[in-house]
Every structure is written in C-alpha cells, then in structure tokens.
Design an enzyme around this catalytic site. Structure first.
Site: not given
Length: 244
Positions: A102-104, A106
């Site tokens: 999950l990106d920063l 999210s």
C-alpha cells in the site's frame, strides 16, 4: 499431518526409504519415545530426533492482517528515512514480509506473512484474488464512465484489466466509491481515476482475497487463526479426505 518418513525427507535428513531404515534401527524418537513404525503421522509440532539430534523444519505458514494508516511506507528500510510499516509492528512479532504493498498515502488492510511462497502466490494475477477498496474522490462522478471500466482501459500504453467500480455516495464535490480489481498494478486506482477526471483523496483497502479488514482498529495487527488458514488452504491430505 504427514508420514514421519516424508517429514524427515522434507527436512533434508535422508530419502524416505532411508528414513524407514533409521526407524527400524531405533534411531528416531518422537517426544522422547523410540519410534517403531514408519506409518506414524506427525504434524511437525512434536519433538522429533534422529540419533539424538532435534530436527527442525520450516516454520508453518502464518498470516497477519494489519490496519495500515496513511503516512507509513511498506518497506523494511526507507532510503528517505520515512517511518515504515515494519517499524510500527509489535516487537513480539517474528520477521515478516508484506503481501503486495500500500503506498504512503493509502490505508487499510495489509497482509503480512512469514512465508515468501505464500506472498508470491497471493500476489499473482493468476490466483485471481480480488482486492476491494473504499475510495473517496473529488469530482461529480459519472456512473456510466465507472461502468465502462469493466471492459478494461488503456492509459499511456498500460493496459488495466476489468475494474468493478460503483458509486456509494455523492456529497457535494466528494464521492465515495467501492472498487474491486484483480491485477493491482502500481498506483492503479489513482491513475485510472485521474484519467477519468477524479482526484483520489482517500484510499482504504478493505479486502484482499479471502481476508477482510472488518472492524480491526487502526495500527492494530491480528494473526489469522491457524484453523482458518487450514480451511482456506487445505493440504493435499485434507483435500483427499474431503473427496473420500
């Protein structure tokens, strides 16, 4: 459960045939008792010895559900010095890896496991595990355009497969969407929504394959019970019992 000979073979001790010889010679013990028959079944939880040496095998597959907050990167070490998911985990947890990322910015469900093979299986598009998200976007949503995503879409030469996106709620200039996809390419939802003219301002994953976030509090981590994993991923022996 598996036969002791197979267990010893899988542990790299010897072949199954040689394992049977070791048993006949009284050189194998289970929980301190000399084994008498190679037909004995073991789970790997027992204390198994060969010539007095305890045999260790690969740790059983374990899976955790973590409620990731925004602001953490999904990496063990970040070159920019940003806080990571793994730094936020309880000290009592063993070393784990993430299933996908999950990106920063999210949030939501992040699967963690001690088994690299399980992680690879869960990430492959061929496994067809659905990823489900609650997504808040800025803009007045055209439901017809959302429905068109079921046919897939190509953006800047990148092909995105079928995406199921539905409007949950429109409040002023903001809307909540429910989005389900299988591929999970890098920043897929953000790029597709931007292409449609909507800016994602919140993205929460609530489901990954058979696992769900449910009411797990933010920053909390919960291990999936072994009994649940066994039901979801039965061994070959368990499958044969079901067919019998």
């Amino acid at each position: 459960m598996e036969r002791i000979a197979k267990f010893l073979s899988r542990a790299g001790i010897c072949s199954r045939r040689d394992a049977e010889k070791l048993i006949k010679e009284g050189r194998v013990k289970i929980n301190g008792v000399i084994l008498e028959t190679p037909a004995t079944l073991v789970s790997g939880e027992e204390k198994i010895e060969v010539d007095g040496k305890v045999i260790h095998t690969k740790e059983r597959t374990r899976v955790w559900v973590y409620h990731k907050p925004a602001g953490l990167v999904t990496t063990h070490k970040d070159p920019e010095g940003r806080p990571t998911v793994f730094e936020s985990l309880p000290k009592s947890m063993p070393r784990v890896i993430s299933v996908g990322r999950l990106d920063l910015n999210s949030e939501g469900l992040l699967l963690l496991t001690n088994d690299g093979a399980f992680a690879r299986m869960a990430e492959l598009p061929e496994t067809k595990w659905k990823r489900t998200y609650r997504v808040r976007v800025f803009g007045i949503v055209d439901e017809a355009r959302l429905n068109s995503l079921k046919n897939g879409i190509t953006i800047k030469g990148i092909r995105y497969q079928s995406i199921d996106a539905t409007l949950s709620k429109q409040t002023g200039q903001n809307a909540w969407l429910l989005i389900t996809l299988v591929e999970g390419k890098n920043r897929e939802i953000r790029r597709v929504m931007e292409h449609l003219g909507y800016r994602v301002n919140r993205l929460i994953r609530i489901g990954y394959g058979p696992f769900e976030l449910n009411e797990l509090p933010l920053r909390e981590v919960e291990e999936v019970p072994r009994s649940i994993l066994q039901k979801l991923f039965p061994t070959k022996q368990e499958k044969s019992k079901e067919k019998a």
